[in-house]
Write an enzyme that holds these catalytic residues in place. Sequence first.
Site: not given
Ligand code: PCD
Ligand SMILES: [Cu+]
Length: 805
Positions: A236, A383-384, A759
């Site tokens: 990433q 995702r936060c 997120e």
């Molecule tokens: N106002 C606004 C904002 C935003 N957007 C869009 O929506 C999307 C997202 O963005 P953002 O919120 O800035 O974010 P990024 O940096 O690009 O990415 C990152 C995130 O992203 C989410 N989502 C998703 N989806 C998918 N399909 N796969 C994946 O793996 C994933 N992962 C998850 C996570 S866990 Mo961490 O790493 O835990 O810290 S952190 C995270 C991109 O396409 C953009 O351009 C729009 O349209 N408008």
């Molecule tokens: Cu977290």
Amino acid sequence: MKDLTEDQIERAAKLKGMGTSRKRVEDVRFTQGKGNYVDDIKLDGMLFGDFVRSPYAHARVKSINIEEAMKVPGVVAVLTAKDLEPLSLHWMPTLAGDKQMVLADGKVLFQGQEVAFVVASDRYAAADAVELVEVDYEELPVIVNPFEALKSDVVLREDIKDETSGAHGPRNHHNHIFTWTEGNEAATEQAIDSAEVVAEEMVYYHRTHPCPLETCGTVASMDKVTGKLTVWGTFQAPHVVRTVASLLSGIEEHNIRVISPDIGGGFGNKVGVYPGYICAIVASIVTGKPVKWIEDRMDNLMATAFARDYWMKGRISATKDGKITGLHCHVTADHGAFDACADPTKFPAGFFHICTGSYDIPAAFVKVDGVYTNKAPGGVAYRCSFRVTEAAYFIERMIEVLAIELNMDAAELRRINFIRADQFPYQSALGWEYDSGDYHTAWDKALKAVDYEGLRKEQAQRIEDFKAGKTRKLLGIGLTHFTEIVGAGPVKNCDILGMGMFDSCEIRIHPTGSAIARLGTISQGQAHATTFAQILATETGIPADSITIEEGDTDTAPYGLGTYGSRSTPVAGAATALAGRKIRAKAQMIAAYLLEVHDDDVEWDVDRFSVKGAPERFKTMKEIAYAAYNQAIPGLEPGLEAVSYYDPPNMTYPFGAYICVMEVDVDTGQWDIRQFYALDDCGTRINPMVIDGQVHGGVTEALAIAMGQEIAYDDMGNVKTGTLMDFFLPTAWEVPNYTTDHTVTPSPHHPIGAKGVGESPNVGGVPAFSNAVHDAFRAFGLRQSHMPHDHWRIWKIASDLGLHA
Ligand code: PCD
Ligand SMILES: [Cu+]
């Protein structure tokens, strides 16, 4: 803004710029099986690596015998810590300032820990040999509970047992990692002591795992002739991997090329550095051949990057009328065997101190204690952003508990305490400056959309019917108003191992008016190739369809810190807009020259510059691009390119109002989601359809976490949920229909006013689902119960409340 003419509207539509639901360009290849993932990379003479992993959670490694394994046809090498030691690679630094064993050095500290790395001519030979490596273990006492760890005589980390201080300050016990605090403790205690009402609760956010469809993997290829190391991987943050690989190996950075090809979902799982990466690189250097390592599903669930495992003890105080006066939180954070949390370096608990949420709380204090246990390391932002889902879950549960204490409607309690629109930029008691928001508008819109009052009436009727024996199903209304914090940066306080968290974009316009732009971020499914082209289309007047977006190859992309923490839009998105504006600034000079007027006498007009007051005299971007290369313009160098590195002045604070309506069956514990409404405000919306997709995906992951997904350990430290038979991944069967909605409150400091969104649905979704379960039982005396709310736990709630009589 001036109203656009019909002609301008027509030209703008052709660009497919910001605000358009442009179809995801990457799906053409994904839906036809033409994606190119790490495991699709096949090189001549490539070898395969596989790990011998520990069956024990805590054991001394007395000896390792590789003799039988080496006899398997095709086996080339079996690496152990002893082989890595001369290279100083038997341990590696973690993102959190701790160090972690690459291969077991004297002992193992969690089940699934990497003990030896077998390298063979194919996967099957490697797997066969893994079975034949004989490891002599001596079992040691196992600790899986962080509270016990802090009392136990058992030393988990013998390597640092005498160190009284670590990367984040003093340690007060051999299993303690750090104590981190924020806020004013005295003022908070004072507010709580003198309050009319206080609610206290332990809120546990269980250990879970991002579990992306594609597991982690890498292909390392050392070319001994050119001296160049190429590493493909599920990264990433490819540039960070390059820098770290250079620092660890001593290979000069220009001789390392890191490539993140297509990635099958990241969700934080692919931020950290894993032993597999190091071992594949070492094996390639040693053998001179490319070496591939790809995890299987059990490896992935057991050994890489867990998330959460936060025990949050809270106290919240208020006046009788419900005005909140103070919030105190003490977190016991179970970090497993090594502190490998993926957070900006100065924030050992991430951005957990956003835990005052959407509320104007005058006094607050948080204290987080990090603790070692015999569990896998990690602590990623599944995702936060960084520990924001934990923070949102905490405050949204505390609000519900306070509502019970006050005997008040939880929607009203929220409304009374929201930060008002006129208070932004808002300074929180825990040190953040919220950039913009309009919570009351969003909240009212949400309550109206679901007919909140009607729902409460229906619920009251349901309770009566239940008591009268007419139904066995209760109705829960799960409310959440969350505030996210995304877009790390600012460099001045956010870095990863010293690398400041800016991001970048580099644009090259071709003579015929099409373009390529490269960014320091990397899509893992988010559709960057679609959406970043839309930003540029609006900024430069070149159609999105004529712009290629490229990410993930460190030999070509400008340096960037990668994609996680919803930072791509707030940081790289800003860099993209500003690089686009640089292009436009030069284009303006070229246009003025071609039109034979002064620079100031031309104005931007969707996809061209025209002479002020004479719009029929213009040069299109296409014409300008051609002239940039092919016409000698006095005082201007040829070409049309721009680079922008962007250090954001602040983070962005997206927010939202989520409501979940759920039925629970008291006798079976089964749940059924009748309605899920998600209103998101992520400022300026680049692609509404992509945003909808992000919300659908994120809410589905929230559903998984709240309702069943868990990495559970038994007392021996065995992972009980190491396969997809036990680890809950929702399918079309469990996933309800979602209603999405939005308000738009632009970020005042972002060049296009956009905030992140990827997120948010997890941050808002988890408490919405959990609050719905709690709300269903509120009338029967439930205050707090722990996630995940699987059928058994819901049944148990009903049973404990005496509803099964
Ligand atoms: N106002 C606004 C904002 C935003 N957007 C869009 O929506 C999307 C997202 O963005 P953002 O919120 O800035 O974010 P990024 O940096 O690009 O990415 C990152 C995130 O992203 C989410 N989502 C998703 N989806 C998918 N399909 N796969 C994946 O793996 C994933 N992962 C998850 C996570 S866990 Mo961490 O790493 O835990 O810290 S952190 C995270 C991109 O396409 C953009 O351009 C729009 O349209 N408008
Ligand atoms: Cu977290």
